[in-house]
Scaffold this motif. Structure first.
Motif, PDB file in Angstrom:
ATOM      1  N   GLN A 294     -58.908  -5.138  10.846  1.00 29.74           N
ATOM      2  CA  GLN A 294     -60.338  -5.392  10.742  1.00 29.74           C
ATOM      3  C   GLN A 294     -60.962  -4.591   9.601  1.00 29.74           C
ATOM      4  OE1 GLN A 294     -62.793  -5.681  14.244  1.00 29.74           O
ATOM      5  NE2 GLN A 294     -60.996  -5.699  15.605  1.00 29.74           N
ATOM      6  N   LEU A 295     -60.532  -3.365   9.449  1.00 29.49           N
ATOM      7  CA  LEU A 295     -61.034  -2.553   8.340  1.00 29.49           C
ATOM      8  C   LEU A 295     -60.663  -3.169   7.005  1.00 29.49           C
ATOM      9  CD1 LEU A 295     -62.320   0.001   7.203  1.00 29.49           C
ATOM     10  CD2 LEU A 295     -60.110   1.151   7.492  1.00 29.49           C
ATOM     11  N   THR A 296     -59.435  -3.707   6.899  1.00 29.01           N
ATOM     12  CA  THR A 296     -59.008  -4.349   5.660  1.00 29.01           C
ATOM     13  C   THR A 296     -59.878  -5.560   5.336  1.00 29.01           C
ATOM     14  OG1 THR A 296     -56.727  -3.604   5.970  1.00 29.01           O
ATOM     15  CG2 THR A 296     -57.076  -5.487   4.504  1.00 29.01           C
ATOM     16  N   VAL A 297     -60.165  -6.386   6.350  1.00 28.81           N
ATOM     17  CA  VAL A 297     -61.037  -7.547   6.139  1.00 28.81           C
ATOM     18  C   VAL A 297     -62.417  -7.098   5.667  1.00 28.81           C
ATOM     19  CG1 VAL A 297     -62.156  -9.493   7.278  1.00 28.81           C
ATOM     20  CG2 VAL A 297     -59.781  -8.936   7.814  1.00 28.81           C
ATOM     21  N   PHE A 298     -62.953  -6.075   6.315  1.00 27.09           N
ATOM     22  CA  PHE A 298     -64.274  -5.574   5.921  1.00 27.09           C
ATOM     23  C   PHE A 298     -64.262  -5.101   4.476  1.00 27.09           C
ATOM     24  CE2 PHE A 298     -67.407  -2.252   5.431  1.00 27.09           C
ATOM     25  CZ  PHE A 298     -68.553  -2.801   6.001  1.00 27.09           C
ATOM     26  N   ARG A 299     -63.223  -4.350   4.073  1.00 27.97           N
ATOM     27  CA  ARG A 299     -63.166  -3.819   2.711  1.00 27.97           C
ATOM     28  C   ARG A 299     -63.017  -4.942   1.675  1.00 27.97           C
ATOM     29  NH1 ARG A 299     -65.657   0.718   3.587  1.00 27.97           N
ATOM     30  NH2 ARG A 299     -64.428   2.319   4.670  1.00 27.97           N
ATOM     31  N   ILE A 300     -62.293  -5.993   2.026  1.00 29.28           N
ATOM     32  CA  ILE A 300     -62.150  -7.121   1.093  1.00 29.28           C
ATOM     33  C   ILE A 300     -63.502  -7.769   0.836  1.00 29.28           C
ATOM     34  CG2 ILE A 300     -61.192  -9.442   0.836  1.00 29.28           C
ATOM     35  CD1 ILE A 300     -58.722  -8.463   2.357  1.00 29.28           C
ATOM     36  N   VAL A 301     -64.240  -8.052   1.910  1.00 33.16           N
ATOM     37  CA  VAL A 301     -65.562  -8.666   1.748  1.00 33.16           C
ATOM     38  C   VAL A 301     -66.494  -7.722   0.997  1.00 33.16           C
ATOM     39  CG1 VAL A 301     -67.558  -9.589   2.972  1.00 33.16           C
ATOM     40  CG2 VAL A 301     -65.247 -10.049   3.823  1.00 33.16           C
ATOM     41  N   GLN A 302     -66.426  -6.452   1.321  1.00 26.49           N
ATOM     42  CA  GLN A 302     -67.286  -5.472   0.670  1.00 26.49           C
ATOM     43  C   GLN A 302     -67.009  -5.393  -0.833  1.00 26.49           C
ATOM     44  OE1 GLN A 302     -66.563  -1.272   1.550  1.00 26.49           O
ATOM     45  NE2 GLN A 302     -68.760  -1.017   1.932  1.00 26.49           N
ATOM     46  N   GLU A 303     -65.737  -5.337  -1.211  1.00 26.62           N
ATOM     47  CA  GLU A 303     -65.379  -5.238  -2.617  1.00 26.62           C
ATOM     48  C   GLU A 303     -65.761  -6.508  -3.370  1.00 26.62           C
ATOM     49  OE1 GLU A 303     -64.338  -2.675  -4.257  1.00 26.62           O
ATOM     50  OE2 GLU A 303     -64.123  -3.770  -6.142  1.00 26.62           O
ATOM     51  N   ALA A 304     -65.535  -7.673  -2.750  1.00 27.95           N
ATOM     52  CA  ALA A 304     -65.874  -8.931  -3.410  1.00 27.95           C
ATOM     53  C   ALA A 304     -67.381  -9.051  -3.633  1.00 27.95           C
ATOM     54  CB  ALA A 304     -65.358 -10.111  -2.590  1.00 27.95           C
ATOM     55  N   LEU A 305     -68.178  -8.682  -2.646  1.00 27.73           N
ATOM     56  CA  LEU A 305     -69.617  -8.732  -2.808  1.00 27.73           C
ATOM     57  C   LEU A 305     -70.109  -7.719  -3.836  1.00 27.73           C
ATOM     58  CD1 LEU A 305     -70.795  -9.190   0.900  1.00 27.73           C
ATOM     59  CD2 LEU A 305     -70.710 -10.912  -0.900  1.00 27.73           C
ATOM     60  N   THR A 306     -69.479  -6.565  -3.864  1.00 26.68           N
ATOM     61  CA  THR A 306     -69.847  -5.563  -4.870  1.00 26.68           C
ATOM     62  C   THR A 306     -69.552  -6.068  -6.272  1.00 26.68           C
ATOM     63  OG1 THR A 306     -69.374  -3.787  -3.287  1.00 26.68           O
ATOM     64  CG2 THR A 306     -69.459  -3.192  -5.616  1.00 26.68           C
ATOM     65  N   ASN A 307     -68.409  -6.720  -6.466  1.00 33.16           N
ATOM     66  CA  ASN A 307     -68.091  -7.283  -7.779  1.00 33.16           C
ATOM     67  C   ASN A 307     -69.100  -8.367  -8.177  1.00 33.16           C
ATOM     68  OD1 ASN A 307     -65.880  -5.639  -8.162  1.00 33.16           O
ATOM     69  ND2 ASN A 307     -64.421  -7.116  -7.331  1.00 33.16           N
ATOM     70  N   THR A 308     -69.544  -9.162  -7.193  1.00 27.09           N
ATOM     71  CA  THR A 308     -70.545 -10.182  -7.502  1.00 27.09           C
ATOM     72  C   THR A 308     -71.855  -9.547  -7.935  1.00 27.09           C
ATOM     73  OG1 THR A 308     -69.534 -11.708  -5.910  1.00 27.09           O
ATOM     74  CG2 THR A 308     -71.790 -12.167  -6.590  1.00 27.09           C
ATOM     75  N   LEU A 309     -72.258  -8.486  -7.260  1.00 26.63           N
ATOM     76  CA  LEU A 309     -73.484  -7.788  -7.645  1.00 26.63           C
ATOM     77  C   LEU A 309     -73.380  -7.205  -9.051  1.00 26.63           C
ATOM     78  CD1 LEU A 309     -74.371  -5.906  -4.334  1.00 26.63           C
ATOM     79  CD2 LEU A 309     -75.739  -7.672  -5.438  1.00 26.63           C
ATOM     80  N   LYS A 310     -72.203  -6.705  -9.405  1.00 34.34           N
ATOM     81  CA  LYS A 310     -72.029  -6.043 -10.696  1.00 34.34           C
ATOM     82  C   LYS A 310     -71.861  -7.034 -11.835  1.00 34.34           C
ATOM     83  CE  LYS A 310     -69.116  -2.666 -10.846  1.00 34.34           C
ATOM     84  NZ  LYS A 310     -67.872  -1.891 -10.634  1.00 34.34           N
ATOM     85  N   HIS A 311     -71.103  -8.105 -11.600  1.00 32.81           N
ATOM     86  CA  HIS A 311     -70.698  -8.970 -12.703  1.00 32.81           C
ATOM     87  C   HIS A 311     -71.206 -10.403 -12.586  1.00 32.81           C
ATOM     88  CE1 HIS A 311     -68.045  -5.682 -13.701  1.00 32.81           C
ATOM     89  NE2 HIS A 311     -67.409  -5.790 -12.554  1.00 32.81           N
ATOM     90  N   GLY A 312     -71.803 -10.783 -11.459  1.00 36.13           N
ATOM     91  CA  GLY A 312     -72.170 -12.179 -11.268  1.00 36.13           C
ATOM     92  C   GLY A 312     -73.328 -12.642 -12.118  1.00 36.13           C
ATOM     93  N   GLY A 313     -74.253 -11.734 -12.456  1.00 30.79           N
ATOM     94  CA  GLY A 313     -75.413 -12.123 -13.223  1.00 30.79           C
ATOM     95  C   GLY A 313     -76.603 -12.427 -12.318  1.00 30.79           C
ATOM     96  N   PRO A 314     -77.720 -12.864 -12.915  1.00 30.54           N
ATOM     97  CA  PRO A 314     -78.927 -13.139 -12.119  1.00 30.54           C
ATOM     98  C   PRO A 314     -78.823 -14.459 -11.369  1.00 30.54           C
ATOM     99  CG  PRO A 314     -79.316 -13.627 -14.435  1.00 30.54           C
ATOM    100  CD  PRO A 314     -77.935 -13.030 -14.355  1.00 30.54           C
ATOM    101  N   GLU A 315     -79.547 -14.508 -10.235  1.00 30.62           N
ATOM    102  CA  GLU A 315     -79.662 -15.733  -9.430  1.00 30.62           C
ATOM    103  C   GLU A 315     -78.289 -16.301  -9.052  1.00 30.62           C
ATOM    104  OE1 GLU A 315     -83.868 -17.154 -11.504  1.00 30.62           O
ATOM    105  OE2 GLU A 315     -82.137 -18.505 -11.456  1.00 30.62           O
ATOM    106  N   VAL A 316     -77.489 -15.453  -8.495  1.00 32.31           N
ATOM    107  CA  VAL A 316     -76.146 -15.850  -8.078  1.00 32.31           C
ATOM    108  C   VAL A 316     -76.158 -16.185  -6.594  1.00 32.31           C
ATOM    109  CG1 VAL A 316     -73.733 -15.175  -7.956  1.00 32.31           C
ATOM    110  CG2 VAL A 316     -75.147 -14.386  -9.840  1.00 32.31           C
ATOM    111  N   ASN A 317     -75.443 -17.227  -6.237  1.00 33.97           N
ATOM    112  CA  ASN A 317     -75.227 -17.592  -4.839  1.00 33.97           C
ATOM    113  C   ASN A 317     -73.775 -17.303  -4.484  1.00 33.97           C
ATOM    114  OD1 ASN A 317     -77.880 -18.722  -4.383  1.00 33.97           O
ATOM    115  ND2 ASN A 317     -77.231 -20.424  -5.681  1.00 33.97           N
ATOM    116  N   VAL A 318     -73.564 -16.692  -3.343  1.00 28.87           N
ATOM    117  CA  VAL A 318     -72.214 -16.338  -2.929  1.00 28.87           C
ATOM    118  C   VAL A 318     -72.025 -16.748  -1.470  1.00 28.87           C
ATOM    119  CG1 VAL A 318     -72.958 -14.007  -2.323  1.00 28.87           C
ATOM    120  CG2 VAL A 318     -70.540 -14.449  -2.712  1.00 28.87           C
ATOM    121  N   SER A 319     -70.832 -17.220  -1.173  1.00 32.94           N
ATOM    122  CA  SER A 319     -70.510 -17.623   0.200  1.00 32.94           C
ATOM    123  C   SER A 319     -69.339 -16.789   0.696  1.00 32.94           C
ATOM    124  CB  SER A 319     -70.147 -19.112   0.252  1.00 32.94           C
ATOM    125  OG  SER A 319     -68.973 -19.371  -0.505  1.00 32.94           O
TER     126      SER A 319
END
Length: 389
Positions: A294-319
């Protein structure tokens, strides 16, 4: 193919130098056959060979080759023999010394060639003005060859520095990745410590309860023993993973409970509060997973969302989508941001840590730009592991 041919030519310096010296030799053949320059064909051929022949070794022994050619030209001038086409070898020798040796040697070779230009203008005059024009023309020619040699020397030094810097950066990048992976292993070890400690605590509590209830309530004692069995198997599975992790000594501080799948809702809300549009859905029936998974799943989602915040750009939609199957959980985080166009300084280690975490449990991760734009992280993680008796 081209690179291999180029490497072969770099090792065959004499062959390449002979190729470039051949035109000078061919240029002298018509004059030799025509008996020009007031000398016999055999003397003309000998002078040509002495001037052009050393050019075969001009990059192997540049200073010695230039000295031989310059000395031959000096003796030729003193003997009153008119300049011949093969005297171009002086300029080729000057270029080689300037391009392949230090600045001082190149300057010295240029001064020697300039002295030769003055001797030619003095020794073979056709008039006062012609002598001056000859000296100026030869000086410009010598200076041009010298500047060309300096340019090539500077360019080669620059290319060498670029290659060395690229190699150094590659070594530093590999070292940084190794350090990041070692640090990630240490963090995984600390987190799994919580899981194993929790399971052992449950076993102790259930064992104490079973010892009290075994005489009065056999059913509850049997239930406690079943809990001990399942928890022990889970603890063994986590311990096997823990033994495979290389843990370094560090100042970890106090251990705290780690988040799991249930905390992903709070993580999504936190990211939404930062201004990122996040859609979260769960397909299938959630399976009972160990705390480490469960911790691994949480960290995967956390890291992916963090990368989107850093590199996705403005007005990004994420699922964010969790899809439970019978034996595995698929985590998919996809956005419609910059994708392959996003800036990456090469110093991040989030994806490397993500792969390290998932590999601990026998899963796999794929992280890459999407064909239609954006970035996608897909991880597949087994939900359980049976420990053989």
């Amino acid at each position: 193919m081209v690179a291999s041919v180029w490497e072969w030519l770099r090792r065959k310096k004499s062959l390449v130098d002979a190729f470039f010296a051949a035109p000078v030799l061919l240029l002298a053949v018509p004059s030799m056959l025509g008996g020009a320059f007031g000398m016999g064909a055999h003397w003309y051929a000998l002078l040509t060979v002495v001037l052009v022949g050393p050019l075969v070794l001009r990059r192997t022994f540049p200073r010695a080759v230039f000295a031989v050619i310059a000395l031959t030209s000096f003796v030729q001038c003193l003997a009153g023999v008119e300049p011949v086409p093969a005297n171009i070898a002086v300029l080729m020798g000057l270029y080689t010394v300037t391009a392949c040796r230090s600045f001082r040697w190149g300057l010295a070779a240029m001064l020697v060639a300039e002295v030769g230009a003055a001797l030619v203008a003095w020794r073979y005059p056709t008039g006062t003005d012609d002598r001056k024009y000859t000296f100026i023309m030869l000086t410009v020619l010598v200076a041009g060859v010298y500047v060309l040699g300096l340019h090539m020397r500077t360019r080669r030094a620059y290319l060498r520095s670029v290659e060395e810097r690229a190699e150094r950066l590659e070594r530093e990048r590999d070292n940084e990745v190794k350090v990041a992976m070692a640090a990630e292993r240490a963090r995984i070890a600390r987190e799994l410590h919580d899981v194993v400690a929790h399971n052992v605590s449950v076993i102790v509590v259930q064992a104490d309860g079973a010892s009290y209830a075994i005489d009065t309530d056999v059913g509850r004692a049997r239930q406690a023993l079943d809990t001990i069995s399942s928890t022990g198997r889970l603890a063994l599975a986590e311990m096997r993973r823990l033994l495979g992790v290389l843990r370094e000594d560090d100042d970890a501080g106090a251990f705290a409970p780690q988040p799991g799948v249930a905390e992903i809702d709070d993580l999504v809300e936190q990211v939404r509060a930062s201004g990122l549009a996040v859609a979260f859905e769960v397909d299938g029936t959630p399976a009972d997973m160990s705390e480490g998974r469960q911790l691994t799943v949480f960290r995967i989602v956390q890291e992916a969302l963090t990368n989107t915040l850093k590199h996705g750009g403005p007005e990004v939609n994420v699922s964010v989508r969790l899809r439970y199957a019978d034996d595995a959980l698929e985590v998919r985080v996809a956005d419609d941001g910059r994708g392959a166009a996003a800036f990456d300084d090469g110093r991040g280690h989030g994806l490397a840590g993500m792969r390290e975490r998932v590999s601990v449990y026998g899963g796999d991760v794929r992280a890459a730009p999407r064909s239609g734009g954006g970035f996608e992280v897909v991880a597949r993680l087994p939900v359980r592991e049976e420990v053989p008796a």
